[in-house]
Design a protein around this motif. Structure first.
Motif, PDB file in Angstrom:
ATOM      1  N   ASN A   1       0.798  -0.818   0.038  1.00  0.00           N
ATOM      2  CA  ASN A   1       0.232  -0.299  -0.090  1.00  0.00           C
ATOM      3  C   ASN A   1       0.742   0.952   0.358  1.00  0.00           C
ATOM      4  O   ASN A   1       1.444   1.056   1.127  1.00  0.00           O
ATOM      5  N   PRO A   2       1.147   2.010  -1.608  1.00  0.00           N
ATOM      6  CA  PRO A   2       2.136   2.930  -1.272  1.00  0.00           C
ATOM      7  C   PRO A   2       1.508   4.515  -0.076  1.00  0.00           C
ATOM      8  O   PRO A   2       2.911   4.711   0.069  1.00  0.00           O
ATOM      9  N   GLU A   3       0.442   3.943   0.639  1.00  0.00           N
ATOM     10  CA  GLU A   3       0.135   5.071   1.858  1.00  0.00           C
ATOM     11  C   GLU A   3       1.244   4.560   2.793  1.00  0.00           C
ATOM     12  O   GLU A   3       0.916   5.248   3.736  1.00  0.00           O
TER      13      GLU A   3
ATOM     14  N   PHE B   1      -7.144  -5.695   7.465  1.00  0.00           N
ATOM     15  CA  PHE B   1      -6.947  -6.286   9.431  1.00  0.00           C
ATOM     16  C   PHE B   1      -5.436  -6.352   9.269  1.00  0.00           C
ATOM     17  O   PHE B   1      -4.909  -7.118   9.854  1.00  0.00           O
ATOM     18  N   ASN B   2      -4.449  -6.090   8.227  1.00  0.00           N
ATOM     19  CA  ASN B   2      -3.095  -6.757   8.117  1.00  0.00           C
ATOM     20  C   ASN B   2      -2.006  -5.509   7.579  1.00  0.00           C
ATOM     21  O   ASN B   2      -1.653  -5.817   6.698  1.00  0.00           O
ATOM     22  N   ASN B   3      -1.412  -4.554   8.694  1.00  0.00           N
ATOM     23  CA  ASN B   3      -1.135  -3.943   8.222  1.00  0.00           C
ATOM     24  C   ASN B   3       1.041  -4.072   8.779  1.00  0.00           C
ATOM     25  O   ASN B   3       0.903  -4.475  10.221  1.00  0.00           O
ATOM     26  N   THR B   4       1.445  -4.464   8.510  1.00  0.00           N
ATOM     27  CA  THR B   4       2.280  -5.149   8.137  1.00  0.00           C
ATOM     28  C   THR B   4       3.581  -4.487   8.904  1.00  0.00           C
ATOM     29  O   THR B   4       4.748  -4.900   9.179  1.00  0.00           O
ATOM     30  N   LEU B   5       3.289  -2.648   8.944  1.00  0.00           N
ATOM     31  CA  LEU B   5       4.632  -2.011   9.257  1.00  0.00           C
ATOM     32  C   LEU B   5       4.697  -1.950  10.729  1.00  0.00           C
ATOM     33  O   LEU B   5       5.619  -2.173  11.917  1.00  0.00           O
TER      34      LEU B   5
END
Length: 153
Positions: A107-109, A126-130
């Motif tokens: 996700n480029p954002e 619901f998966n933000n790998t950051l």
């Protein structure tokens, strides 16, 4: 004559190496129609601290990969030092590259500047790998660097 032959040979090797590098990059980078970061401006991450969509009318290419920019000034800065602004790991998810050596969409954002380099992350369903990256950044970065080197070399 010998000097001319050497110059021609060096030129041929340089052109061949560039062509191989460009072909490899286009094959391995996360691109849509040879455009990186889904058309987002790589400079904006550094200068504006946010993801900004670039314009196809303000574009520059580096070794086969095209980048779009939101301003001519950003394009000019990129052209002077493209390596400083290109995303790590060919624009693939930094977390996935570190955790599994996989090329996963981003996700480029969702991004983070790590050691002066742009890292991008998967963030959907619901998966933000950051968030996962931040829990073990040093280890994941070392693994991602090693995994990407295997892919691109």
């Amino acid at each position: 004559m010998k000097k001319l032959s050497i110059i021609l040979f060096v030129t041929l090797v340089s052109v061949t190496t560039f062509a191989q590098t460009a072909t490899k990059r286009v094959k391995e980078f996360n691109l849509e129609s040879k455009v990186a970061i889904q058309g987002y401006d790589p400079l904006a991450y550094f200068t504006q601290k946010k993801a900004v969509k670039g314009k196809s009318t303000i574009a520059a290419s580096f070794e086969g990969v095209t980048y779009y920019f939101s301003t001519t000034a950003n394009k000019d800065a990129f052209v002077k030092n493209p390596v400083a602004y290109e995303p790590q790991y060919g624009g693939w998810c930094a977390y996935a590259m570190g955790a599994n050596g996989e090329k996963v969409e981003i996700n480029p954002e969702t991004f983070k500047i790590v050691d002066g380099k742009l890292n991008l992350y998967y963030n959907a369903f619901f998966n933000n790998t950051l968030k996962s990256w931040n829990k073990d950044e040093v280890n994941l970065k070392n693994k991602a660097d090693a995994n990407w080197k295997k892919i691109i070399n």
